[in-house]
Structures are given as structure tokens and as C-alpha cells.
Write a protein that holds these residues in place. Structure first.
Motif, PDB file in Angstrom:
ATOM      1  N   VAL A 141      12.026  15.676 -31.590  1.00  0.00           N
ATOM      2  CA  VAL A 141      10.518  15.400 -31.665  1.00  0.00           C
ATOM      3  C   VAL A 141       9.996  16.623 -31.660  1.00  0.00           C
ATOM      4  O   VAL A 141      10.092  17.769 -31.014  1.00  0.00           O
ATOM      5  CB  VAL A 141       9.993  14.566 -30.749  1.00  0.00           C
ATOM      6  CG1 VAL A 141       8.467  14.217 -30.666  1.00  0.00           C
ATOM      7  CG2 VAL A 141      10.886  13.467 -30.440  1.00  0.00           C
ATOM      8  N   LYS A 213       2.428   1.431 -32.819  1.00  0.00           N
ATOM      9  CA  LYS A 213       1.838   2.471 -33.535  1.00  0.00           C
ATOM     10  C   LYS A 213       2.029   2.722 -35.058  1.00  0.00           C
ATOM     11  O   LYS A 213       1.085   3.297 -35.643  1.00  0.00           O
ATOM     12  CB  LYS A 213       2.533   3.555 -32.747  1.00  0.00           C
ATOM     13  CG  LYS A 213       1.947   3.795 -31.262  1.00  0.00           C
ATOM     14  CD  LYS A 213       1.626   5.250 -31.093  1.00  0.00           C
ATOM     15  CE  LYS A 213       0.839   5.478 -29.819  1.00  0.00           C
ATOM     16  NZ  LYS A 213       1.496   5.361 -28.403  1.00  0.00           N
ATOM     17  N   GLU A 282       3.484  11.196 -22.882  1.00  0.00           N
ATOM     18  CA  GLU A 282       1.977  11.781 -23.072  1.00  0.00           C
ATOM     19  C   GLU A 282       1.057  11.112 -21.922  1.00  0.00           C
ATOM     20  O   GLU A 282       1.216  10.052 -21.677  1.00  0.00           O
ATOM     21  CB  GLU A 282       1.532  11.891 -24.537  1.00  0.00           C
ATOM     22  CG  GLU A 282       1.275  10.483 -24.994  1.00  0.00           C
ATOM     23  CD  GLU A 282       0.164  10.718 -26.045  1.00  0.00           C
ATOM     24  OE1 GLU A 282      -0.219  11.958 -26.497  1.00  0.00           O
ATOM     25  OE2 GLU A 282      -0.267   9.505 -26.298  1.00  0.00           O
TER      26      GLU A 282
HETATM   27  P1  AMP Z   1       2.443  11.213 -28.717  1.00  0.00           P
HETATM   28  O1  AMP Z   1       1.118  11.478 -29.661  1.00  0.00           O
HETATM   29  O2  AMP Z   1       2.921  12.380 -27.995  1.00  0.00           O
HETATM   30  O3  AMP Z   1       2.139   9.665 -27.914  1.00  0.00           O
HETATM   31  O4  AMP Z   1       3.369  10.459 -29.701  1.00  0.00           O
HETATM   32  C1  AMP Z   1       3.332   9.663 -30.501  1.00  0.00           C
HETATM   33  C2  AMP Z   1       4.330   8.689 -30.513  1.00  0.00           C
HETATM   34  O5  AMP Z   1       5.636   9.369 -31.113  1.00  0.00           O
HETATM   35  C3  AMP Z   1       4.709   7.952 -29.385  1.00  0.00           C
HETATM   36  O6  AMP Z   1       4.051   7.098 -29.184  1.00  0.00           O
HETATM   37  C4  AMP Z   1       6.202   7.757 -29.703  1.00  0.00           C
HETATM   38  O7  AMP Z   1       6.332   6.521 -30.406  1.00  0.00           O
HETATM   39  C5  AMP Z   1       6.765   8.978 -30.172  1.00  0.00           C
HETATM   40  N1  AMP Z   1       7.255   9.906 -29.660  1.00  0.00           N
HETATM   41  C6  AMP Z   1       6.674  10.823 -28.916  1.00  0.00           C
HETATM   42  N2  AMP Z   1       7.621  11.713 -28.394  1.00  0.00           N
HETATM   43  C7  AMP Z   1       8.730  11.099 -28.153  1.00  0.00           C
HETATM   44  C8  AMP Z   1       9.915  11.447 -27.398  1.00  0.00           C
HETATM   45  N3  AMP Z   1      10.319  12.559 -26.787  1.00  0.00           N
HETATM   46  N4  AMP Z   1      10.926  10.670 -27.973  1.00  0.00           N
HETATM   47  C9  AMP Z   1      10.646   9.617 -28.642  1.00  0.00           C
HETATM   48  N5  AMP Z   1       9.429   9.197 -29.264  1.00  0.00           N
HETATM   49  C10 AMP Z   1       8.430  10.223 -28.776  1.00  0.00           C
END
Ligand code: AMP
Ligand code: GLY
Length: 423
Positions: A141, A213, A282
């Protein structure tokens, strides 16, 4: 008391709906608000980025409490300016809002406080990011460090995809938010949105929700701000809630306080429930959108009292009650979203749709043009149903959607599929 709500989306419409039911409320103002909020509050054209103007408005209108909906004014320090002016508000200070403002800040805090999260590296140049990448397994990621409206995250299946994401960040695709890049281990599991009110020292859990999402049916296509949500999230059992409080929320609150930057407001943990337990993806430092739309339908306690108790630091003596009902919201978005949405298409039938039993309709991106209601954004309406079960809540929401005439819009027909399949 007079209350000023800052924001313009579906989250703020849902907050306005709950705030306007409070016995403590005299008059609700909203800046800038939207046509749905205008039925509950006086909407005012105030720029939240102009702190002097917000303070002046509060003084002129005897505002005793300010509720800040979105993250941008929080990260920008509107709270600090209100503090300096002696005006009470709900939300974190600028320093505490770093939990959302910088993903790297949160990852380092997790490392310090031993909070379960994906393994990661932080980088300020492409060469070192790529050498780190070469030592890791796929998928991986790649994230822009700063605020990127949910768009700065790439889940790369191949090395070249990951390298392209690194290059995109450093070449300015996300502006200043991409000056630093995070590379994270991919977490496998089921996602949940978890909310806790924090008063600087005490945290109390609110209800859980599950967001959708991706833009497309079956969770496919690009990421969005959220296409629908339901509450409660079946994966968040009582035991899981206690683990999240103990392993994630409480150490965060304690560490922020010990650093002299206590967190006050709502802590929104994006979680991955993995086979080994909950891990933090997050933090957000505000209510979720569209999660708030379902939470507010299930909230039995007075919202305004809960937010004031948070600001006053008295959550230790407070409980928040929830209905046993379920709620589910479907986002109606304008064609083109999450790219460039088509603006100004006309929406009809809302008055009929809102008569559907168990349904509340929240405006997320609309504007009025005389008697006509027009789309004015990506996510435009949140059709929210309540029922004894998630299936009943879903049926109510989709029954209302049937009555809306909006050829310029689209929505997912499978909101709630995970929870419904599990039955
Ligand atoms: P965030 O903006 O950091 O919440 O990331 C957006 C979306 O990406 C999240 O809701 C997850 O679906 C996916 N995501 C983010 N980080 C990860 C991770 N380390 N592993 C798997 N999916 C992730
Ligand atoms: N629905 C996710 C968010 O509010 O960030």
C-alpha cells in the motif's frame, strides 16, 4: 443555547438533524450549510478558513458552542482560534488533529504506544521509497502522508504499480499532501469504522458502522469518500469493541495527553479486523461521512449534551445510549463521481421519497435554483433507512430511492451485502 455548526455535507445535515432535537438548543446556525440543512438551521455564508470572521459571527450571534464537522478546519487550527477567543467548541486542536493530518504522525504514535497497525516506512524521496519497496512482499500500500480527500491511497498488486504510485505522489499528484510518502504492509480482513468520544483523558465508545469505499457493485472500482454505510457493524462484537478500546483508543488518548496535546472530540478509527485481531488503518479526527448518517438515526441520547460533555472534559460520568434498531444509508452520487461529477442535473421526487416510513433523506451536495433542486457535488444525497434489522433498514432506503427521479445520478444497489450475506 445558540450553536454554530461548520460544514456543508451529508454528515453535517445528519448532525444538524440530531442537534435540532436537543432540549438545550435555542437556535442552530450552519456555515455554509446546504438546502437540506436550511430546513433545520439558519445557513450563513461564512468561510471557516477565516478565523476572525467565525469569531466575529459567534460574538454577534451569542454562539455558545461551535461544532466543527469536517477535518480541514480542524487541521487548520480553527479550534485553537476559538480557544483563544474563549468560545467552547467540539473538536481537537491543531496539534491533536495531526492524527488525521499526517498519516506518518499516527504511524509513529502507534509504534511508540505499541498499537497494532500495518508495518510501514516513511519517505521524502522516491529513491529511498523504491529501495524499501524492493525488500517488501506484494500487494503493498502506497499513501500520500497528508489530507488527500480519501484519494491518496493506492493498493498496488505489482512492483511497477507501486513505483508509479510513489512517482505520482512525489510529482505533485496530491499537492503538499504527497511531499511525504508512506509504504505499508497490506492488511487482509474486514474493515469497520469505529467511533469514540474523547475528552482529553477519558474515551467512551460510540456505535460502529461499516462503510463501502469502492464506487462499484461488489466493492469494485476506484475508492470514494464512501458510497453507503450501515450500523451496527456485525464484526464489531462487544468483545471486539473492548479490544479496540483497550489496544487502540485508550493508548492513543494516553499518549496524546502525555505529550501535552490531549485529544478532544471524536476519534474515528478506520479498522481492519484481521485473523489476529483489530488493526488501525488510519485515524480521522471527525465524524465519518456517510457513517454519521446511520449513527444519528440510532442515537437515543441527546447529541448536543454529549458533544458539550466531551468539550468540558466530563465524559467519565457520561453514557451514550443507542437504539437496538439498525440503520443503512445509500449514497446517491452524480454521474462521473469519483472523477469529475456532472453538475446541475435536476432532482425530483424528494418530497414523496421522504414520506417513506423509517426514512430520512440527508443532502450532501445539492443547491436550489428557484423551486428546482440541482446536484452540486460528487456525493449528492444520502437515503437513510431505519429498521429492526439491517435488511429492513435497507428495504426502507431502497424503497425511497425508487421514488426519486434523477437521471443524472447513480447509486450502488448492494449496500449492506456483507452483513446480509452473513445471515
Ligand atoms: P485510508 O485513507 O488510509 O483509510 O485508506 C483508504 C482505504 O484503503 C482503506 O479504507 C482501506 O480499504 C485501504 N487500505 C489502506 N491501508 C491499507 C492497508 N495497510 N491494507 C489494506 N488496505 C488498506
Ligand atoms: N467514510 C469515511 C470517511 O468519512 O472518511
Amino acid at each position: 443555547m445558540n450553536v454554530l455548526l461548520i460544514g456543508a455535507g451529508g454528515r453535517e445535515h445528519a448532525l444538524a438533524w440530531a442537534l435540532s432535537a436537543s432540549p438545550l438548543l435555542t437556535k442552530l446556525f450552519c456555515a455554509p450549510g446546504n438546502p437540506g440543512i436550511a430546513e433545520l438551521a439558519e445557513c450563513v455564508a461564512l468561510d471557516a478558513g477565516n478565523h476572525e470572521a467565525v469569531i466575529g459571527f459567534c460574538r454577534d450571534n451569542a454562539i455558545e458552542f461551535v461544532v466543527i464537522g469536517p477535518e480541514a478546519p480542524l487541521v487548520d487550527g480553527l479550534g485553537n482560534a476559538l480557544d483563544d477567543a474563549g468560545i467552547r467548541y467540539f473538536g481537537p486542536t491543531k496539534a491533536a488533529a495531526q492524527l488525521e493530518g499526517s498519516k506518518g504522525f499516527t504511524k509513529d504514535l502507534c509504534r511508540e504506544a505499541n498499537i497494532p497497525t500495518a508495518d510501514y516506512g516513511r519517505f521524502t524521496d522516491a529513491t529511498s521509497a523504491k529501495s524499501y519497496l524492493a525488500t517488501k512482499t506484494l500487494p503493498i500500500v502506497v499513501k500520500a502522508d497528508g489530507l488527500a480527500a480519501g484519494k491518496g491511497v493506492v493498493i498496488a498488486a505489482t512492483q511497477s504499480e507501486a513505483e508509479a504510485a510513489i512517482d505520482a505522489c512525489f510529482s505533485g499528484a496530491f499537492g503538499a499532501a504527497g511531499r511525504e510518502v508512506l509504504i505499508e504492509e497490506f492488511l487482509d480482513g474486514e474493515e469497520a469504522s469505529f467511533f469514540a468520544l474523547c475528552d482529553g483523558k477519558t474515551a467512551i465508545p460510540l456505535a460502529s458502522a461499516q462503510d463501502h469505499k469502492r464506487v462499484g457493485e461488489g466493492d469494485t472500482g476506484p475508492n470514494t469518500g464512501g458510497m453507503g454505510a450501515y450500523s451496527p457493524a456485525p464484526v464489531m462484537t462487544e468483545e471486539m469493541t473492548q479490544r479496540v478500546m483497550r489496544e487502540i483508543i485508550e493508548p492513543t488518548v494516553k499518549t496524546m495527553a502525555s505529550r501535552g496535546t490531549p485529544f478532544k472530540g471524536v476519534l474515528f478509527a478506520g479498522l481492519m479486523i484481521t485473523s489476529t485481531g483489530p488493526k488501525l488503518i488510519e485515524y480521522n479526527v471527525r465524524f465519518g461521512d456517510p457513517e454519521t448518517q446511520v449513527l444519528m438515526l440510532r442515537l437515543k441520547s441527546d447529541l448536543l449534551s454529549s458533544l458539550i460533555a466531551t468539550a468540558d472534559g466530563v465524559l467519565g460520568k457520561f453514557t451514550v445510549r443507542w437504539s437496538d434498531d439498525a440503520a443503512l444509508t445509500v449514497v446517491m452520487a452524480a454521474e462521473g463521481y469519483p472523477g469529475t461529477p456532472t453538475k446541475d442535473t435536476e432532482i425530483k421526487g424528494l418530497e414523496t421519497a421522504r414520506q417513506t416510513p423509517g426514512v430520512e433523506i440527508f443532502h450532501a451536495g445539492t443547491r436550489r435554483d428557484g423551486p428546482r433542486l440541482l446536484a452540486n457535488g460528487g456525493r449528492v444525497l444520502n437515503i437513510t433507512g431505519r429498521g429492526r434489522t439491517i435488511a429492513e433498514a435497507r428495504d426502507a432506503a431502497y424503497a425511497a430511492i425508487e421514488k426519486i427521479e434523477w437521471p443524472g445520478g447513480f447509486y450502488r444497489t448492494d449496500i449492506g451485502w456483507r452483513a446480509l450475506k452473513a445471515r
